[in-house]
Design a protein around this motif. Structure first.
Motif, short mmCIF file in Angstrom:
data_model
loop_
_atom_site.label_atom_id
_atom_site.label_comp_id
_atom_site.label_asym_id
_atom_site.label_seq_id
_atom_site.Cartn_x
_atom_site.Cartn_y
_atom_site.Cartn_z
N LYS A 144 0.83 -1.19 0.00
CA LYS A 144 0.00 0.00 0.00
C LYS A 144 0.88 1.26 0.00
CE LYS A 144 -4.29 -1.51 0.22
NZ LYS A 144 -5.34 -1.12 -0.73
N ALA A 145 0.54 2.19 -0.87
CA ALA A 145 1.24 3.48 -0.86
C ALA A 145 0.52 4.39 0.12
CB ALA A 145 1.24 4.09 -2.27
N VAL A 146 1.22 4.84 1.15
CA VAL A 146 0.63 5.73 2.15
C VAL A 146 1.36 7.07 2.12
CG1 VAL A 146 -0.15 3.85 3.64
CG2 VAL A 146 2.14 4.79 3.96
N THR A 147 0.61 8.12 2.28
CA THR A 147 1.18 9.46 2.25
C THR A 147 1.12 10.07 3.65
OG1 THR A 147 0.47 9.76 -0.04
CG2 THR A 147 1.02 11.75 1.20
N GLU A 149 2.65 13.36 6.32
CA GLU A 149 3.35 14.64 6.49
C GLU A 149 4.28 14.49 7.67
OE1 GLU A 149 0.90 18.05 6.76
OE2 GLU A 149 0.38 18.04 4.62
N ARG A 223 5.53 16.41 2.61
CA ARG A 223 4.63 15.29 2.34
C ARG A 223 5.43 14.18 1.64
NH1 ARG A 223 -1.06 14.87 1.77
NH2 ARG A 223 -1.17 17.09 2.31
N LYS A 224 5.30 12.97 2.14
CA LYS A 224 6.10 11.86 1.62
C LYS A 224 5.20 10.65 1.38
CE LYS A 224 10.10 9.58 1.00
NZ LYS A 224 11.14 9.92 0.03
N THR A 225 5.34 9.99 0.22
CA THR A 225 4.62 8.76 -0.08
C THR A 225 5.55 7.57 0.16
OG1 THR A 225 3.20 9.86 -1.70
CG2 THR A 225 3.38 7.46 -1.83
N GLN A 227 5.93 3.20 0.56
CA GLN A 227 5.36 1.88 0.28
C GLN A 227 5.35 1.06 1.56
OE1 GLN A 227 3.83 2.36 -3.01
NE2 GLN A 227 3.96 0.17 -2.66
N GLN A 245 10.76 5.90 9.45
CA GLN A 245 9.95 6.68 8.52
C GLN A 245 9.06 7.70 9.24
OE1 GLN A 245 10.30 6.79 5.37
NE2 GLN A 245 11.69 5.07 5.12
#
Length: 379
Positions: A144-147, A149, A223-225, A227, A245
């Motif tokens: 899952k790609a999670v975003t 801050e 803001r960072k995406t 995996q 992270q």
């Protein structure tokens, strides 16, 4: 902080609750108030945040100990950063006691007090978030790609807060300790107290030319995406940790972690109990009487099952190895299928007559459960 509810009250547990009880209470409350299950409900959203905040403190032994002793003040980010004096502000230490006792008894007391170095590396704060996944994604795992801050080290000053080409100055008043000692003459003797250095604001250093990008903070919000690998077999309410992270550390300290709590969306057919999958399947009267080859849905797809003749409604059978994979990678659970007989409706005249004639051919020996029931009733 006066408006905050007691964290134990938020989770509905007593103060002496164990780690397991705290975790179970959190899962229950997080599931109850999760935004995905309460769309548009602002009150539920606020309570979900309150539940996460309570769990973040009570699941951490150090934070829990401070909270149990000092309440909400003990876990406040500014705890220990108050003005001088003898409170729990981090400034009154054994070194201060040595000065006080020295004024009373002529010296001889050495506490060996310790003061926290404001320039020492500090680990960054962890970030908590939640995601919703499907029943199948929880069973087999997914990416899952999670975003998020988060605070990251400033790329211009590399975390020191100074404009390029400049360096911070060690505070001449506190000599980099962040605190200064104040001695006061009283009728009882000389009292010595420690308080934050006013010249550097307790930081131990002075930045004369702040970095134009972070304004001297040393970190910036971005803001960072990311995996996120969701492991196979994860259950509703469980949390995974992605190390490093979270928010950036201070003074070169390591970054915090990203903690992701998983909510599993309900399935239309399947239910889960541990690693077992449960479902119900309707069968016809004829299939129950004569037996039949059924197609049973599983999380792997449809499988064949030979239903024996004379199967009673409510009978449960097992499909071995068709359950949820164990999260530790050791095998899989089973699927349990409960069949029930669906009574036919909207019969026409011919069907009704045929059914009556069939019923007339049956006797008590064809209904074992019925016969046993009336035998017990007579007794």
């Amino acid at each position: 902080m006066a408006d905050k509810r007691d964290y134990y009250e938020v989770l509905g547990i007593s103060k002496g609750a164990s780690e397991d009880e705290i975790k179970k209470a959190y899962k229950k409350m997080a599931r109850k108030y999760h935004p995905d299950l309460n769309p548009g409900d602002k009150e539920a959203e606020e309570k979900f945040k309150e539940v996460n905040e309570a769990y973040e403190v009570l699941s951490d032994p150090n934070k829990k100990a401070r909270y149990d002793q000092y309440g909400h003040a003990g876990v406040d980010p500014n705890f220990g950063a108050g003005a001088g004096g003898y409170g729990f502000d981090g400034n009154f230490d054994f070194g201060d006691l040595g000065d006080i006792f020295g004024s009373f008894f002529g010296g001889g007391f050495s506490g060996g007090g310790r003061r926290t170095n404001p320039n020492a590396p500090q680990r960054g704060e962890s970030i908590r978030m939640s995601i919703a996944i499907s029943f199948e994604e929880a069973a087999f795992g997914c990416e899952k790609a999670v975003t998020v801050e988060r605070m990251e080290p400033c790329g211009t000053c590399h975390g020191n807060g100074c404009a390029p080409g400049t360096t911070p100055e060690v505070c001449p008043d506190c000599h980099g300790t962040g605190t200064v000692q104040v001695r006061r003459q009283t009728p009882m003797g000389v009292f010595a107290t420690s308080s934050p250095c006013t010249r550097c604001g307790g930081k131990g250093r002075i930045i004369h030319q702040p970095c134009p990008e972070c304004r001297g903070a040393g970190s910036v919000r971005r803001r960072k995406t990311i995996q996120a690998s969701i492991p196979a077999g994860i259950d509703n309410g469980q949390t995974i940790s992605i190390r490093g992270q979270g928010n950036a550390g201070i003074n070169g300290g390591p970054a915090g972690d990203l903690l992701i709590t998983v909510t599993v969306r309900p399935h239309e057919i399947f239910r889960r109990e541990g690693t077992s999958v449960l479902c119900e399947a309707p069968i016809t009267f004829a299939q129950a009487v004569l037996g039949a080859e059924l197609e049973i849905p599983t999380i792997d797809g449809k499988v064949k099952y030979n239903l024996p003749e004379g199967t009673q409604s409510g009978t449960t059978f097992r499909l071995k190895g068709k359950g949820i994979p164990s999260i530790n990678g050791r095998g899989r659970g089973d699927q349990y299928v409960t069949v029930y007989i669906e009574t036919p409706r909207n019969l026409n005249r011919e069907q009704k007559e045929a059914l009556k004639k069939f019923a007339e051919t049956l006797g008590e020996n064809n209904y074992e459960e019925r016969k046993n029931f009336f035998r017990k009733f007579k007794k």
